[in-house]
Design an enzyme around this catalytic site. Sequence first.
Site, PDB file in Angstrom:
ATOM      1  N   ARG A 194       0.850  -1.203   0.000  1.00  0.00           N
ATOM      2  CA  ARG A 194       0.000   0.000   0.000  1.00  0.00           C
ATOM      3  C   ARG A 194       0.882   1.249   0.000  1.00  0.00           C
ATOM      4  NH1 ARG A 194      -4.473   0.388   4.438  1.00  0.00           N
ATOM      5  NH2 ARG A 194      -5.126   2.128   3.124  1.00  0.00           N
ATOM      6  N   CYS A 253      -0.975   6.756   8.761  1.00  0.00           N
ATOM      7  CA  CYS A 253      -1.328   5.452   8.196  1.00  0.00           C
ATOM      8  C   CYS A 253      -2.440   5.685   7.196  1.00  0.00           C
ATOM      9  CB  CYS A 253      -1.741   4.483   9.300  1.00  0.00           C
ATOM     10  SG  CYS A 253      -3.077   5.111  10.347  1.00  0.00           S
TER      11      CYS A 253
END
Length: 295
Positions: A194, A253
């Site tokens: 990611r 995040c």
Amino acid sequence: MHTTLVSVDQLKALRDTKARLMVFDCTFDLMDPASGERQYLQAHIPGAVYAHLDEALSDKGLPDANGQQQPHADAASGGRHPLPSREKFAMWLSSVGFANDMQAVVYDRNGANYCGRLWWMLKWAGHEAAAVLDGGLQAWQAAGGEVRSGAEASHFQSNFELGPPLRKLVTTQQVAGALGSGAVTLVDARAPQRFRGEVEPLDPVAGHIPGALNRPFAQNIGADGRFKPAAQLREEFDQLLGGRDAASVVMYCGSGVSAVPNVIGMELAGLTPPGLYAGSWSEWCRTPRLPIEKG
């Protein structure tokens, strides 16, 4: 007072001595938001209060014309899990009976991924006596700790009073303004694929904030499900930062939740508590004209 981690034995001792204590179960699943409370109802530490990530620890508003959920106007961040204002969070703490003279112990079944959010929010609300149960419910049960099923009796309303923030909240504007200056060291807690922008299952754009370093949050947890020893964490963070000032670190995040195990890891390592960019990638990638990096 326990301020970072608490062991199973320490929690048992707190309960045995009838200390002023409130335990919170923060179990959650992003793909099935109702499952955390189901698991709580099946088994939890007796007396524990369930803290739902979407309902108690976030301030999600109504969908806009494009179907995108927008935070309330007074939310402290944007993103998929907007941080509620400190005042709204204090109202929730009061509603469950949490008071300023209590020790908070938070846990989940998810490697401290979700309970870290409540730990950080308590610090941000000015409450120092907050600790993560090291190893979570799994460690509690493995040590023979009692569990209970079903709902708990409701608590009397308290009057939790905010104190000066003990941890630093960082905004999109602050991150954007510091890009390229060397004043901020960004650390992204998402999985490597990611971070590199190869996949993006949750947000509309893949990639990361330019210049960010990558440390997936699970790297703070050892094979036994507990946080790694302080010396090991220190070595790993020193290697990651490569001489950069620890005081410059800002964690992020996807939505400001799984970054917190990195915050805890740095603190256990004896380093300066980092800032938290609560809006994180989900706010950054939805903000027009902000740069995005891949690879």
